[in-house]
Design an enzyme around this catalytic site. Structure first.
Site, PDB file in Angstrom:
ATOM      1  CD1 TRP B 580       0.763  -0.366   3.109  1.00  0.00           C
ATOM      2  CD2 TRP B 580      -0.655   1.333   3.595  1.00  0.00           C
ATOM      3  NE1 TRP B 580       1.056   0.092   4.319  1.00  0.00           N
ATOM      4  CE2 TRP B 580       0.059   1.185   4.848  1.00  0.00           C
ATOM      5  CE3 TRP B 580      -1.823   2.306   3.644  1.00  0.00           C
ATOM      6  CZ2 TRP B 580      -0.167   2.058   5.613  1.00  0.00           C
ATOM      7  CZ3 TRP B 580      -1.954   3.019   4.651  1.00  0.00           C
ATOM      8  CH2 TRP B 580      -1.021   2.703   6.080  1.00  0.00           C
ATOM      9  CG  ASP B 581       4.788   0.618   1.339  1.00  0.00           C
ATOM     10  OD1 ASP B 581       6.056   0.674   1.850  1.00  0.00           O
ATOM     11  OD2 ASP B 581       4.006   0.209   1.751  1.00  0.00           O
ATOM     12  CD  GLU B 719       1.975  -4.052   9.372  1.00  0.00           C
ATOM     13  OE1 GLU B 719       3.239  -4.040   9.741  1.00  0.00           O
ATOM     14  OE2 GLU B 719       1.509  -4.078   8.197  1.00  0.00           O
ATOM     15  CD  GLN B 820       2.126   1.972   9.919  1.00  0.00           C
ATOM     16  OE1 GLN B 820       3.194   1.154   9.994  1.00  0.00           O
ATOM     17  NE2 GLN B 820       1.427   2.449   8.841  1.00  0.00           N
TER      18      GLN B 820
END
Lengths: 248, 993
Positions: B580-581, B719, B820
């Site tokens: 998805w970066d 995650e 994150q």
């Protein structure tokens, strides 16, 4: 032709020392020799040597000096010592091997007193903790073991918890990229294990899991009482012989 | 730092500053005539790849006639009328006028002002009138009759005093006053004997415009030689922000009086002959293959000096070069580590499943062996994409300049100056890892081809070697200059043919190093024109920003499909797998600056939509399920286990459970459509992506008896916690996906029934999102608030920190520590989809719980903290992101640069500090500026318009080349063509009129 020198005394460890020295000599394609620094009799040492088909050569003088002089000879690949009982005695564990290791540029091996070492050297574990000196230890070990057909395992220990771990499935490879780049093709067939924690603890844990025949660790050269803390700790507790690789 | 090749003794009659190769030569004449020999030299220089410009007092068309035809393949020449009537570019296809920046002044205003000056002179007793129209669009003259003969300026001064004017200065002041009263903001006034000239531009302004034109062609001002033929006005004023201070050019004045010194200008005697001598020296340097000088300023370059001789792959990675199609990098060109040089290509893979990786390709940049441990100096010119390198010193040095052509992608070019006996090896090397390699010779040219699982990379190269004694033909140790051109061919589903690459190499070699360099440099300048960010107040950060943008631009193709892996084309790390970066972090920058690249990134997803549909079927679901990690086929290539950094084998479940990517793909498509206005894509592939992903969510949501919808068993961006139920980020994105699809298909059914759209809306409305109206906080997932309330900001000595390694996975999983931004990703990605005013409470709650253990995190927080006007932590987070690779903060930059972080840096600046968003055909701005910055300037492309936004503390300006609908801090404005200015008025911006 290069030599592996077994520096034996009259203790029971002498047989283990000779066993390790023979295994190293075979692996590295070197001759084997047994020496003894005369202090008070040498019959037991001579008998230990004779049991493996060697004639004991007697050295005289102060043991550390005599053995350093021997180690410094150009054809000597490594000198193998026995460690006396690690937990008792007036002198610290491995004091002689550490003293010689600190003086010579030739690698020395310390054999723990209470083990039955393997006849064959097949797996070599190299301990690293990210410092320049441990990189140098790795380089020297790789050079030494080139062509010896050994299974090499490098355990790379980081003391600090890293700031980032992105995708675990790629991160270790990405992290090792620099490491592999620095050491080049020599690492092609080397397995690399990553650890985080206190270096000596993690190396000892790796010894448990990998079960190597020999462990290589850098030893600061010149040595000193306040240097080589990690190597000392490993030496004290390692269940397998330790190869001390002199590094600046 | 400059170098035009090995050091040498200059000829006795030219100053040392001229003994180097200049990339641009500007002949500035005070006379309109041009000798034939001079014209020929200018043409030959253009033919040799130099950027040539000529300013003289004649219209550009007349200058073109005097210059005559250019040699074939010449770089277009810039021509400009020193009297300000206009500029043009002369190429092989004719003369093309260049636009001048509109400044709102027209000739009528000048005439009005001139009339007022004439009236004033009459009132002072002097006969005055407007001079006849000379056809200039930029100047009007007032003639006045003194009544007496004026033989000097002293006479003129006395006359004016006698008539009640304060001398020449007084008359000029009066003219300036009248001009401003007539609306001419920035007038140029010249008072001569019997004439007052009012103009909007003088020769200095023209020179500034020409310098700007050259800048836009990639010629740095430090690499510009300005040859002044006679004394004219000099551009000594500080230049506008577009071009660096023109004073940094090299000025040479050729006239008859060597004893008249002017600061900053070298003076030569000898007239036209001397002018030709200087030009011919430049031509000779090029013909002797002088290397381009290293002249990039600090804010545009990265320079390192490795004098310890120790290799560093992390340092090498910073200097990776890419052109969107191929990337290459590694250690210095001449060395003992050729095994570490790598080449990869966009979307060309080898292997299967999780073991799929970028195919290592043939290597164009290796220049033979040299002794190890040599000091190496490298300079990467970010503006031009040139990598300068020097290894060794003195006579044994190997000095080179190389690039991957942005104008002709897949063309690798290098020029190297080497000791006479140095063996550079063949133009193309086989890769040093075990792959299937073939090679051969075709038409006398060696080719190499590497085969992957389905595609391959081929290369063929030509090189020529010229032995020179010393430097540029003069006495000294013998050296050689090697020019090498390599053409690469890549293909994803077949093997590239050798004939094609041999032919491409031959055609590129025919153009030559200088011709290839000129077009490459121009291509980069065009990219920067649309993408640069200028930051005033933090030089180091400025450079880091440009470093990020450079690598972002280089890593993404702009035709076909672009498979943008986590490290792009800057390294082999992460195997080139696409996460998805690409969609969330990299694409927005390209959508806003180079939409063709964003379209290519979407094409990668569009071509894999059928595989995503099949994947959804395999899961027993409808629609399309895009994989967490993908490569060539579009199937998921996430492994199921891996060893972490402690050596433990851990399960990997992101491939199964991290599903927010299913909404990230259509969101990226939506971003592209908003910025580009691409109707064809919007009516076609965009709709397909939206409908299939909406169908997926519709089949994924479970509706409970109470009517609420839930998504159970996922992994969110955080995650550290898996699996979780009702991850807020996943659910809100799914909700957006459903609503957007329903809305789009309201305009026309196209295979989506009313019932299906209605169901999407119902599911969206009922989908649980964890928002608590009392606290204003979204619960990250069901049960998050019941976890151990561990505040990582208090526990860890520093952040970022890999909290899972610090605390262990079990403790991390059971605590409120997150990897994150997760909830806060919503405030960044889809601010319209979260409750208004919820940014602050969620920032307060989640920031201190964020370990930032993902390199994606700091940039997102920088953006959000900027929106919240919390500048100090915003800047800290921005710097962490901007310097992530420059300082190797992850310890893994050696495997390639973190492209997503780089995209995040742009987003932090554009979306965070700029408040920039494209929405419903309008460009929204809400810029903020930290106290330590004095200005922030962006360049973007919005629906085809070139937009430049400049924010200072009390002023804002938006410059566009066509009208744009703006919303400035919530207020709608139409930005006309030109510059719209705003002034701060309390919390609002008021348009200045």
């Amino acid at each position: 032709m290069t030599r592996v020198v077994a520096a034996i005394d009259n203790s029971a460890t002498a047989r283990s020392v000779l066993r390790v020295a023979r295994a190293a000599a075979t692996a590295f394609g070197a001759d084997l020799e047994a020496v003894h620094v005369l202090e008070d009799g040498h019959e037991t040492a001579a008998a230990s040597a004779a049991a493996v088909g060697l004639t004991l050569r007697i050295l005289s003088g102060e043991p550390a000096e005599a053995l350093t002089a021997e180690a410094d000879r150009a054809d000597v690949l490594a000198v193998v010592f026995g460690l006396r009982d690690r937990t008792s005695g007036p002198r610290p564990a491995g004091h002689l091997v550490l003293e010689v290791a600190g003086r010579t540029e030739t690698p020395v091996v310390g054999v723990p007193p209470d083990i039955v070492p393997s006849d064959r050297l097949s797996t070599l574990l190299v301990a690293m903790e990210g410092s320049t000196s441990s990189s140098e230890a790795l380089r020297r070990t790789l050079r030494m073991s080139a062509g010896a057909g050994l299974d090499l395992v490098v355990v790379h220990v980081d003391e600090d918890v890293p700031p980032f771990t992105d995708q675990v499935q790629h991160e270790s490879d990405a992290y090792l990229h620099e490491f592999v780049a620095r050491h080049g093709p020599a690492l092609r067939d080397v397995r690399i294990e990553l650890r985080i924690g206190a270096p000596s603890d993690e190396v000892l844990a790796a010894i448990d899991s990998v079960a190597p025949d020999l462990v290589a660790v850098g030893w600061p050269h010149p040595g000193g009482p306040d240097r080589g803390e990690v190597a000392r700790e490993i030496l004290t507790h390692s269940p397998v012989p330790l190869l001390l690789v002199p590094v600046p | 730092m400059t170098s035009g090749g090995p050091a040498a003794t200059p000829p006795p009659d030219l100053p040392p500053a001229l003994d180097r190769r200049f990339e641009g030569v500007l002949l500035w004449s005070s006379r309109p005539s041009l000798a034939v020999r001079t014209a020929r030299l200018l043409g030959d220089l253009a033919g040799a790849g130099a950027a040539v410009a000529w300013i003289a007092p004649l219209p550009a068309a007349s200058l073109a006639e005097r210059l005559g035809p250019l040699p074939p393949g010449a770089v277009p020449v810039l021509l400009a009328d020193g009297c300000g009537s206009g500029r043009a570019e002369l190429g092989s296809d004719g003369l093309h006028p260049l636009p001048s920046a509109p400044d709102g002044t027209d000739l009528e205003m000048l005439r009005t002002a001139a009339g007022a000056v004439a009236d004033r002179l009459v009132r002072h007793g002097l006969a005055a009138r407007l001079a006849p129209d000379a056809g200039s669009t930029a100047a009007v003259s007032v003639e006045f009759s003194p009544g007496v003969r004026l033989s000097s300026r002293a006479d003129l001064k006395r006359l004016l005093f006698d008539h009640g004017l304060r001398g020449i200065v007084g008359l000029a002041d009066a003219a300036t006053e009248e001009a401003r009263a007539a609306g001419v903001v920035d007038v140029r006034v010249a008072v001569e004997r019997g004439r007052v000239v009012l103009a909007t531009a003088d020769a200095g302004d023209v020179a500034l415009e020409v310098a700007t034109d050259l800048w836009r062609r990639g010629v740095d001002i430090r690499s510009l030689l300005v040859l002044l033929d006679g004394t004219t006005g000099l551009p000594r004023r500080a230049a506008p922000v577009v071009v660096p201070d023109v004073r940094e050019a090299t000025f040479v004045l050729v006239d008859g009086s060597a004893d008249r010194e002017r600061p900053g200008i070298q003076t030569l005697t000898g007239g036209a002959e001397r002018v030709r001598y200087v030009l011919s020296c430049q031509l000779r340097l090029r013909r002797h293959r002088a290397l381009p000088a290293r002249v990039a300023p600090a804010e545009w370059s990265l320079e390192t000096c490795d004098d310890d001789g120790r290799p560093s792959a992390a340092r090498d990675a910073l200097f990776a070069l890419a052109d969107g199609w191929v990337g290459t990098g590694g250690p210095p060109l001449a060395g003992d580590r050729v095994d570490r040089v790598w080449t990869v290509a966009n979307a060309v893979y080898d292997g299967e499943g999780p073991a799929t990786h970028l195919l290592p390709g043939p290597v164009p940049f290796a220049l033979g062996t040299a002794e190890p441990d040599r000091p190496v100096v490298r300079l990467l010119d970010l503006r031009t994409g040139l990598l300068h390198e020097r290894s060794g010193s003195d006579g044994s040095a190997v000095e080179s300049v190389r690039f991957l052509s942005l104008d002709r992608p897949t063309t690798a070019v290098v020029r190297a100056s080497v000791p006479g006996g140095h063996r550079t090896g063949p133009p193309v090397h086989e890769p040093h890892t075990g792959v299937r390699v073939e090679s051969g010779v075709l038409s006398g040219t060696r080719w190499v081809r590497v085969s992957g699982a389905t595609g391959g990379i081929a290369a063929a190269g030509l090189q020529s070697r010229a032995v020179v004694a010393g430097t540029h033909g003069r006495d000294g140790p013998r050296r050689a200059v090697v020019d090498r051109v390599v053409a690469l061919g890549t293909a994803t589903d077949m093997l590239p043919g050798e004939a094609e690459v041999v032919d491409a190499a031959s055609r590129a070699a025919a153009i030559g190093f200088d011709g290839l360099l000129a077009s490459h440099r121009r291509a980069w300048a065009r990219r920067w024109e649309d993408a640069d960010i200028l930051l005033e107040g933090d030089d180091a950060l400025q450079r880091a920003i440009r470093f990020s943008l450079f690598h972002l631009m280089g890593s993404v193709a702009d035709t076909g499909e672009a498979a943008v892996g986590a490290r792009g084309l800057t390294g082999t790390g992460y195997s080139g797998h696409v996460f998805w970066d690409a969609d969330a972090f990299v694409l927005p920058f390209l959508a806003a600056t180079h939409p063709a690249s964003a379209r290519a990134m979407l094409e990668y997803r569009v071509r894999r939509l059928p595989v995503a549909i099949a994947a959804a079927r395999a899961l027993g679901r409808d629609g399309a399920h895009f994989p967490w990690e993908s490569a060539h086929t579009g199937e998921d290539v996430t492994p199921t286990s891996a060893r972490d950094r402690t050596g433990k084998v851990v399960p990997i479940r992101t491939g199964q459970l991290e599903e927010h990517i299913v909404a990230q793909v259509p969101l990226a498509a939506d971003t592209y459509v908003e910025w580009s206005g691409d109707r064809k894509f919007e009516r076609g592939p965009y709709r397909n992506l939206l409908v299939e992903t909406a169908r997926y969510w519709a089949s994924r949501i479970r509706v409970e008896p109470d009517g609420t919808g839930h998504i159970y068993g996922v992994i969110g961006p955080d995650e550290y916690h898996e699996p979780v139920d009702d991850n807020a980020c996943t659910n809100v994105l799914a909700r957006w996906n459903l609503n957007r699809a329903a809305e789009l298909f309201d305009e026309g059914s196209d295979g989506v029934s009313v019932a299906e759209r209605s169901r999407w809306r119902d599911l969206a409305a009922g989908l649980y999102d964890g928002y608590d109206g009392d606290t204003g906080v979204y619960e990250q997932f069901a049960g998050f608030h019941r976890l151990e309330p561990l505040i990582i900001a208090e526990v860890a000595e520093r952040r970022p920190i890999a909290a899972d390694l610090l605390l262990g996975p079990d403790r991390t999983h059971g605590a409120q520590v997150i990897k994150q931004a997760d909830v806060l990703m919503l405030h960044h990605l889809v601010p319209d989809q979260v409750v208004p005013g919820s940014l602050e409470p969620n920032l307060r709650f989640y920031e201190r719980r964020t370990a930032h253990g993902s390199s994606l995190s700091p940039a997102i927080y920088a953006s959000l903290l900027a929106r919240a006007r919390d500048f100090e932590p915003a800047l800290d987070a921005l710097r962490t992101a901007a310097f992530l690779d420059l300082d190797d903060l992850t310890g893994s930059s050696s495997a390639g640069l973190h492209l997503a972080t780089m995209g995040g840096v742009w987003q932090a600046l554009a979306f965070g500090f700029g408040g920039l968003r494209a929405r419903s055909g309008r460009l929204h701005l809400d810029p903020v500026l930290p106290p330590t910055w004095s200005a922030l300037e962006f360049r973007v492309r919005f629906r085809g318009a070139a937009v430049r936004i400049r924010k200072e503390h009390a002023h804002l300006s938006v410059t566009t080349d066509r009208p744009v609908d703006l919303v400035v801090s919530g207020k709608a404005v139409t930005g006309d063509r030109g510059t719209t200015r705003f002034r701060r008025h309390g919390p609002d911006w008021e348009e200045e009129r």
